[in-house]
Design an enzyme around this catalytic site. Structure first.
Site, PDB file in Angstrom:
ATOM      1  CG  ASP A 136      -5.597  -2.408  -7.727  1.00 53.23           C
ATOM      2  OD1 ASP A 136      -6.830  -2.194  -7.670  1.00 53.23           O
ATOM      3  OD2 ASP A 136      -4.944  -2.823  -6.758  1.00 53.23           O
ATOM      4  NE  ARG A 167      -5.396  -0.775   5.659  1.00 57.53           N
ATOM      5  CZ  ARG A 167      -5.940  -1.299   4.552  1.00 57.53           C
ATOM      6  NH1 ARG A 167      -6.493  -2.508   4.605  1.00 57.53           N
ATOM      7  NH2 ARG A 167      -5.938  -0.640   3.437  1.00 57.53           N
ATOM      8  CB  ALA A 197      -6.365  -0.136  -4.844  1.00 60.84           C
TER       9      ALA A 197
END
Lengths: 321, 321, 321, 321, 321, 321
Positions: free
Chosen positions: F265, F114, F43
């Site tokens: 975003d 992640r 983002a």
């Protein structure tokens, strides 16, 4: 380990034309509905990218148009870490374009759209003297002088600045028959060779400048004109360098060829990166040959160029750095 | 049913520029490694293809270069059955090229490489008078006159020949702001409209020629200048025709849009094919709208144009022929 | 230089089947979601295209269905300049189709959908006697006679017309084991060889007709049956010709292979184009070998075939025309 | 001929990790907008697929996550006829993933996302004793023991069950330097070799277990530890087997390489399928080499593996079954 | 959670034809060099896959040829968990093929290669009575009876077995105009409807069987012939069911359409899976509509069909299971 | 016009995670042999790119691994002109990866790799205080605090530095349910909102922080906690801002959606670029909405973001600068 942009002054500066490339994907005649791959090309830009990937800050001076291809060129160079503080967007002309028909798997036919366009409008006013003076190497080619009078003047100005500042001058003869005759090229490039510290040429190109026929003698003869280092690029046969009264030979590094274009510029990038590493001529040659092998291993002129950590993949003996 | 080449003399003759097209496949900025689709474009070539696919022999007069794009253009036109006896390969200039960045799914930005290239070197000497005299319709556009003085002269010569021979003259105003000013276009195209038998224009284009603002009145005013038939192309709003003191309206035919480019030329092709069919204005308009719908249903300017047997796919009520 | 359609009568006429081709793009078993490439194929069509690209007007006689594949075949042939005045759209049967699974990079497995379909419905009524009589060469293959009784009759009729008119008869033995037995083929093709002026065969094919085992002797034996010229295609080994009591040998021209299919037909196209050029047997053989090299340099049976100007790319010594 | 699912109990059972694979399509550095190909990989899964394609029922035991990659793995294995009654969907962990950058046409760099993920959570509780006891061969590799303590325990339990039931134990040493040290691997794998009936290794791998350096001696030394059959995989040099006091050698079967990955596992699949066929060691070796050749002939680790009917395409002398 | 193959007897059995599909990727006429996507199709196979993905064991009975397409069909069905114990490889005939030209984004033209090929050679001997007797639902369509006399006999035999065993008979009228006339279809399908327990039809199809015109009345009239449940598929308008003297209506579930083909079969799969879930008619209808929405959300007839866990993506209110 | 790298200090600094993205190209379940597109996402990185494309120097602070994905992320950001002097290559952990299955044309299912990887290892030591102090805006999101304790500490440190230096703090609430509970997020983010000068949230996100339900009131309530400006992102409904006791509303800018991801975003990037332009709230909102429209017009999270000159393509009324 920092990933940041190089804050150091560029170690290598180069100037020239970069243009868009549209390459047919499938070998054969271009056809309606066929696929093409987009990229950009330019002998000097390839050298700047190659040197940057190997860890030395490099700058490119040149012009693109204010259009989609120009944006692609600048983003691409910037993404490779090339310093663009000397690059300009010329609002008056489009970025040049090269259309490649892959007529067979390894023979291409090219149509150029470059005459009068942004890249050839390079002029002495574009030459950033501070950038060149602060660099360790200025790299120029025999392509830019053939583009236009102003482009020739820009190259001469860049060389003049470099000589004055003690920056090493590297010249790749890079003769392009579509741009000028052998006679015209010889007249312009011979004095330029005499000013260079390092000169690169293929045998056909060397014969524009010197009368010898055998590669080792050609290198020696080139060197006799001035350059401390003369490198003969021999394609599949590898390369040789004449330096300090010695001739060194390097075999080509084997690699499965995907796209033969760009190998010569990659070779130069490797040699100059080796020079910036402080390597001796033998190690410069080996790095040059490895870069050439990487270049043919991927589509595009420069996309396959190695980062430092890639070198062992093709050169098991790599001990650079 | 024979599949043979049309032996008949072309019923429609047109002249103009055809150039290569390189279109980004994915919407968004062009990027290194991106894919492009190859094709060719030219308003008049699209009309010739559209008329040929609908079964009437059509000829295209124009120039391409002796290069890969030129070969692609000629093979493409020939494959569509277009008569190329009036086309020339110009050994002195490259074929033009258009680079399309599909910046969003339906907004493109275009860079042209056409100035001084083969297409704009069209000249009166290229105009095949016999071909035009033997045809039923000559179709010209407002693009060709803007390319060069010789191209303008060629269009004027073609119209002169047609008028002399009694061949119907069709003109699509097709104003292109990148090529000339509205003032310059108005000066050249207004007398040309006066010579035409059928004129096509969008509202913005019509306002180059006439002072009216409302589509129906515009059509009437265009007709008042000379043309027996004046067609206003209104995009999503459909189209209308003024003919024989009457105004007919046609809604757009709905279709899922894949590529909006080329719809206007497809519309013209449909209208002229209808005219060659001997249809009345209402049926010509409907065929025109159907062709427009097919054009947007496929990538490329002309690739989606319908053959006679395709029409019922989008026009359930098609009864043509 | 004119780009126009050939107005001359075709110098070469051929007849046979052309069918759609669906080839898996990636080597390996066909899989759901996999990609295929569309094209068309047919030994005779490939010869017509090859001869046309080399500058001699060529005509193809045959049938396709009134469907998407049939349209693709006709557009493709027309785009290559092949005269289709003898081609027919058969409203009663679909166009045949060949599905190629590229099981490995160079081994394919093929499923045919051709039995009873349009191509095999060729009949003597389709044979355009005027076209053949006016041509310099009629080219037929051993495939068409195996398709159906009417197709066999059509080939016999074409040969009869050619012999009567003094048109040179060229025959490629082209034995296809999926269509008929060696015994059946031998019975039909042996008398056909005897009628031919030029015969082409691979060693396996020649052994259907003659008892010799060594290529040079095979060629001589074929010639002894009637043909003034007998050409043995030896694949990677090149080719040889027996002509005028002499045997000439030609090495294969090296090229990076993209798709090995179609090389044999390309070879024939080159030989016959050389014949139409008026070249001697040695130059015909060399042009044939160059065409074979181009054919393997691109995907598809015929897409890679050379235009005259392409020849120097693979044959540095090309001096044709 | 029935196409039905194998109702027979699996003849071969294997257990291990299968993970998703994302491979860059074009050689060169991964780049934004680049294309990747999706598949899955796992040495044991490849063996199961290879054996199944050659006609012997095979089962795979292992874990995937409840996610898109896990579904792809299970559908893929099921589509190949692999028995999944011993496979589990682990709701607590994702399926592992391997990212392959094809840095050159034949050199890849890999990033693994596997640590702690579903495949490495294999545990003794997953080992289906009935399945193993009813099979003729249990195949394990040196990869699974390196994944986790529970995975090592699972392999040991599987081998224990097989030994108790008289099921032949096959072990491929498959040393992976990214997972553990040579010392750790040697300590775990040496006793496992001693328990195996058939062992496969490359020279580097064999040197983890035995002190010999020459392939024939290595095989003999491996055999001396216990296995009746020891097979050395020598890549381009082919392979050799030590069995019944004899050493047999097999050359590599030539094939144009599309993707070199997976050849070793394909080789094992071929050898074990030959064993299940009841073939002697020489025929097992030849089938193994043929499978290796097919594996490199297509993209992906297992996609190119042959079905029985494919074998003659690369092995003209194939007489299997 | 086990990932294993369904060991349970299939809850649903279906029989019919499955054939290869070659679909043009880009909308527009098929062209040389164009891309196609490979898959397979068959109304009954789609229902079996849809039911299997929703968690109920399903079996497909039918024939494919011993060729690349046949292998693709079987691997595809097996990968989806469909029981193939009743499927056969017919060594005497090729697998059928369907070629789809996507003439516009949502209008296709199809050429079939199926007549006399493997799928239509289905015969009563292929009907596995045990499989049907043990199932809860037998699903048949109005396509199979139109393929050949033996295929019709096979359907009748399957229905006979089901009725005798108390297996629910589901029939989708699925009228295909390319295969037979409305009169012929009506004569064969009307008695079949009378035997069914659940019948599916579009309005055009229902009018083959009953005289009513309004959907609700049509459903009632169909039901009056015998079926306890009659479902009208109304496309964009959704669907309605007549069951237990009640008519229930379901709106279409909105989804962005990628490929409209296969929605009707997906709808049936959803309805029958709901039936196997034990859901009431309203929930069956909602599941059917959700499956239809998923089908249009992906290329291919069946590829987009939902697994149980996918349902909430398009049906926020999904509470199935 | 210079094309050079921004030498100015970044006007905007942001910090967070950037990870690789592998997105299935075709809607539907991921399948073996399927195609995926490579890119990266994050983002904060998207905001930095968006602001940079609109002409304001922007810096990104974060970590990637020393691997292919990490190189791709850094090259991509650098190519967009983002200052990376605060970015680090972490030699101890791989770059994170996100796998997107496009289950339908507009619904995706994502698997993250992640946890514990490079991006989440961001720590206070990575926060370049000089960079932040010299910038006009620091932008942070509610994602980074959820990644790890050190990442949370890094965000807090960055905000502390900004407050101390008088740099404007911008916060996008960006709640991600896969990373933490609403309760945990509310506890951490509520005090962070109180420190911000500009806050962005969707209605669901705003309800983590304030009790109001109606957008205008929500914005007012957010503002009451501290921020001078509170922006509610309402998706298709547009957006509204509460600023200086006023509520302004902006409709969404229409655009054909290619990929809905990244719009939020992009909106933030537009708003902040407007702020750096010195525009009033209404113009900031309009630029934000235009950026959102561009984002959905291309594949990828950020690839479609506009450069200044692109704005008129979607916003005819654009008068920015």
């Amino acid at each position: 380990m920092t990933a940041g942009s190089p804050l150091d002054r560029p170690a290598l500066v180069t100037l020239g034309e970069a243009m868009g490339v549209v390459s047919g994907v499938e070998p054969g005649p271009l056809a309606v509905g066929g696929s093409a791959r987009l990229s950009f090309a330019g002998a000097e830009a390839t050298v700047a990218i190659g040197v940057s990937r190997l860890g030395h800050a490099a700058a490119w001076i040149g012009r693109v148009g204010d259009d989609a291809i120009g944006s692609m060129v600048l983003s691409g160079l910037r993404g490779e870490g090339v310093d663009l503080s000397g690059a300009r967007v010329d609002p008056e002309a489009s970025t040049g374009l090269m259309l490649r028909e892959r007529r067979t798997a390894d023979r291409a036919r090219v149509t150029y759209y470059r005459s009068g366009l942004a890249g050839s409008r390079l002029s002495p006013a574009d030459v950033d003297a501070d950038l060149i003076a602060a660099a360790r190497i200025l790299h120029v080619t025999g392509i830019t002088p053939a583009l236009s009078d102003t482009a020739l003047a820009a190259v001469r100005e860049a060389v003049r600045v470099a000589k004055a500042a003690g920056t090493t001058v590297s010249l790749d003869v890079n003769y392009r028959a579509l741009l000028w005759s052998r006679t015209a090229a010889s007249a312009v490039l011979t004095p330029m060779v005499a000013q260079a510290d390092i000169v690169f040429a293929g045998p056909e190109e060397a014969s524009l400048i010197v009368a010898e026929k055998e590669p080792g003698r050609m290198a020696r003869a080139l060197s006799a004109l001035g350059p401390a280092t003369a490198v003969l690029k021999l394609g599949d046969q590898g390369a040789l360098v004449h330096h300090a009264e010695e001739v060194l030979v390097q075999q080509a590094i084997p690699a499965t060829s995907v796209d033969p274009i760009g190998a010569g510029d990659a070779f130069v990038a490797g040699y100059l990166a080796g020079t910036l590493d402080g390597s001796d001529a033998a190690r410069c040659l080996r790095l040059a040959a490895t870069c050439g092998a990487f270049a043919v291993s991927a589509a595009g002129d420069w996309e396959g160029l190695p980062r430092r950590g890639d070198l062992p993949l093709l050169d098991a003996a790599d001990v650079s750095r």
